[in-house]
Motif scaffolding. Structure first.
Motif, mmCIF file in Angstrom:
data_model
loop_
_atom_site.group_PDB
_atom_site.id
_atom_site.type_symbol
_atom_site.label_atom_id
_atom_site.label_comp_id
_atom_site.label_asym_id
_atom_site.label_seq_id
_atom_site.Cartn_x
_atom_site.Cartn_y
_atom_site.Cartn_z
ATOM 1 N N CYS A 7 0.828 -0.308 -0.205
ATOM 2 C CA CYS A 7 0.060 0.197 -0.298
ATOM 3 C C CYS A 7 0.793 1.700 -0.290
ATOM 4 C CB CYS A 7 -0.766 -0.090 1.189
ATOM 5 S SG CYS A 7 -2.115 1.526 1.530
ATOM 6 N N CYS A 12 -0.024 4.670 6.061
ATOM 7 C CA CYS A 12 -0.918 2.717 6.417
ATOM 8 C C CYS A 12 -0.949 2.316 7.259
ATOM 9 C CB CYS A 12 -0.127 2.145 5.020
ATOM 10 S SG CYS A 12 -1.531 0.595 5.285
ATOM 11 N N ARG A 20 -2.244 -5.597 10.280
ATOM 12 C CA ARG A 20 -1.158 -5.319 10.475
ATOM 13 C C ARG A 20 -0.445 -4.837 11.607
ATOM 14 N NH1 ARG A 20 -4.315 -0.455 8.643
ATOM 15 N NH2 ARG A 20 -4.593 0.907 6.380
ATOM 16 N N CYS A 44 -4.321 0.333 0.027
ATOM 17 C CA CYS A 44 -5.200 -0.213 0.351
ATOM 18 C C CYS A 44 -6.970 -0.352 0.999
ATOM 19 C CB CYS A 44 -4.602 -0.509 1.702
ATOM 20 S SG CYS A 44 -4.518 -0.062 3.670
ATOM 21 N N CYS A 48 -5.566 5.492 2.607
ATOM 22 C CA CYS A 48 -4.747 5.142 2.733
ATOM 23 C C CYS A 48 -5.011 6.203 1.006
ATOM 24 C CB CYS A 48 -3.906 4.112 2.319
ATOM 25 S SG CYS A 48 -3.543 3.147 3.972
HETATM 26 ZN ZN LIG Z 1 -2.322 1.475 3.613
#
Ligand SMILES: [Zn+2]
Length: 125
Positions: A7, A12, A20, A44, A48
């Motif tokens: 991404c 992010c 994550r 993503c 973002c």
């Molecule tokens: Zn992202």
């Protein structure tokens, strides 16, 4: 296994979602999302996507060419292909037509003309 894409969202890795958070106990980190297929082009999700534009949008516009004058959609280039369903008039078949977005004039189209991406009434730019 297909290659993962990163991404491109600059923040992010700062969003605290379970997916994550990676790594071994004691050395976990929040990481940029990686996916085989990113749903928002290079990003993503829309957050973002918006973060990127907030950070780089002005520079991107300057880089690729800033619009410096009004653009015009003229009557000659305002034709768009449309279709509609009118059960009483067309026995359940879709009716294809051209609509001029400025004059609102309508002209009939065959289905073949509708599907032919090179067929157009537009003569302007
Ligand atoms: Zn992202």
């Amino acid at each position: 296994m297909s290659e993962l894409k990163y991404c491109q969202g600059p923040d992010c890795h700062t969003y605290n979602t379970k997916d994550r958070l990676k790594g071994m106990k004691g050395s976990k980190t929040y990481q940029t999302r990686r996916r085989s297929n990113l749903l928002w082009r290079e990003f993503c999700d829309t957050r973002c996507y918006n973060d990127w534009f907030e950070e780089y949008g002005t520079r991107a516009v300057d880089h690729f060419g800033r619009l410096k004058e009004v653009k015009h959609l003229t009557e000659d280039s305002a034709w768009v292909k449309r279709y509609r369903w009118d059960y009483e008039r067309h026995n359940g078949e879709p009716e294809h037509y051209y609509l001029n977005k400025i004059t609102k004039e309508q002209r009939p189209l065959t289905e073949d003309q509708y599907n032919d991406s090179t067929y157009t009434l537009n003569t302007g730019e």
